[in-house]
Design an enzyme around this catalytic site. Sequence first.
Site, mmCIF file in Angstrom:
data_model
loop_
_atom_site.group_PDB
_atom_site.id
_atom_site.type_symbol
_atom_site.label_atom_id
_atom_site.label_comp_id
_atom_site.label_asym_id
_atom_site.label_seq_id
_atom_site.Cartn_x
_atom_site.Cartn_y
_atom_site.Cartn_z
ATOM 1 N N TYR A 199 0.832 -1.199 0.000
ATOM 2 C CA TYR A 199 0.000 0.000 0.000
ATOM 3 C C TYR A 199 0.869 1.252 0.000
ATOM 4 C CZ TYR A 199 0.864 0.526 5.061
ATOM 5 O OH TYR A 199 1.445 0.695 6.304
ATOM 6 N N CYS A 200 0.271 2.334 -0.483
ATOM 7 C CA CYS A 200 0.898 3.660 -0.441
ATOM 8 C C CYS A 200 -0.231 4.678 -0.343
ATOM 9 C CB CYS A 200 1.791 3.895 -1.657
ATOM 10 S SG CYS A 200 0.964 3.694 -3.254
ATOM 11 N N THR A 201 0.047 5.946 -0.547
ATOM 12 C CA THR A 201 -0.958 6.985 -0.318
ATOM 13 C C THR A 201 -2.170 6.857 -1.233
ATOM 14 O OG1 THR A 201 0.794 8.488 0.373
ATOM 15 C CG2 THR A 201 -1.339 9.468 -0.143
ATOM 16 N N GLY A 203 -1.897 4.864 -4.378
ATOM 17 C CA GLY A 203 -1.801 3.680 -5.216
ATOM 18 C C GLY A 203 -0.734 3.691 -6.286
ATOM 19 N N ILE A 228 -4.333 4.254 0.522
ATOM 20 C CA ILE A 228 -4.921 4.541 1.831
ATOM 21 C C ILE A 228 -6.178 5.395 1.691
ATOM 22 C CG2 ILE A 228 -4.505 5.685 4.052
ATOM 23 C CD1 ILE A 228 -1.472 5.097 3.496
#
Length: 347
Positions: A199-201, A203, A228
């Site tokens: 995951y990241c901020t 995508g 997220i």
Amino acid sequence: MSRRLHNLVNNDELKRRMETSEEARTTLSFYQYHQIDNPQAFRDQLFRDWSKLGVFGRIYVAKEGINGQISVPTAGFEAFKAEMFRIPFLNGIRLNIAIDDDGKSFYKLKIKVRDKIVADGLDDETFDVTKRGKHLSAREVNELMAREDAIVVDMRNHYESEVGYFKDAIRPDVETFREALPLVEDMLQDAKDKPIIMYCTGGIRCEKASAYYLHKGFEAVHMIDGGIIEYARQCEEEGLENQFLGKNFVFDERLGERISGEIVSKCHQCGKPSDTHTNCVNTACHILFIQCEECAEKHQGCCSKECTDFAALPEEEQERLRPTMSFNGTKFGKGRYKANRQSDPVI
């Protein structure tokens, strides 16, 4: 012609206008991988069209696509979407709407042409960048996380994950995405057959990372669709358990949006629970760090006594002394320092 397609107003004045404005604005992010033959021409046209709509933000354009974090007047949001969707490869793409938004995220429009829309250090010619991992909805994320063999990996930087993360996630101690890619690969060498959830901020980093890890032999690579931001939105909309703790760091004037009530980090100066990122008021330092309200008042928004003293000097004196001094922000990476440390003058 393109040299004139920039903001001409002083940054301080633009910030003042943003801070005092009562206009409702909506913050959002988006990205799309797509071959753009002439990024400069595309950038210039985008600046012309979106400036007229009152768009603020930071957008990167490259031959591989576009990556943007912006804010638009709420009253003109539908008009902006219509204008955006007129561009064929952007038509219908998901717009990640900010979760915790005061409309003060950006104060001007900045569009830059880059080699890549995310700096990853990878040679895209060596693997199939279109063969990416499986996108997971929030419900699917929670279901897969419940498995004992599932591995959750945070593909963001240390100062992002410090203030918020998924339960039991691996959080690499890195300052850049470029650093994270080989480090995570090494960490997971013995887990190539296990389900991996990245995951990241929003995508975009996981799009490239998942393709890279599949190329490297990992068998079950997944990513949270929309990152997220989208995960939190779906959890709220569908009444799902939100397994993200704390804040989501964002790269705009807000520096963070609250996803859950937990405070998982501490003030870098006094150690009290705090997850408020700030930049040192001393512009010669400007280091990013976490500071609670009490310390912000005590140290006047600075990361050290030296910076407090320096920021109090007349501007002319600061200019004279600046080349002879070194501060936290000139000696350390983001957040990698003890905020009460006293820097020494450069000899």
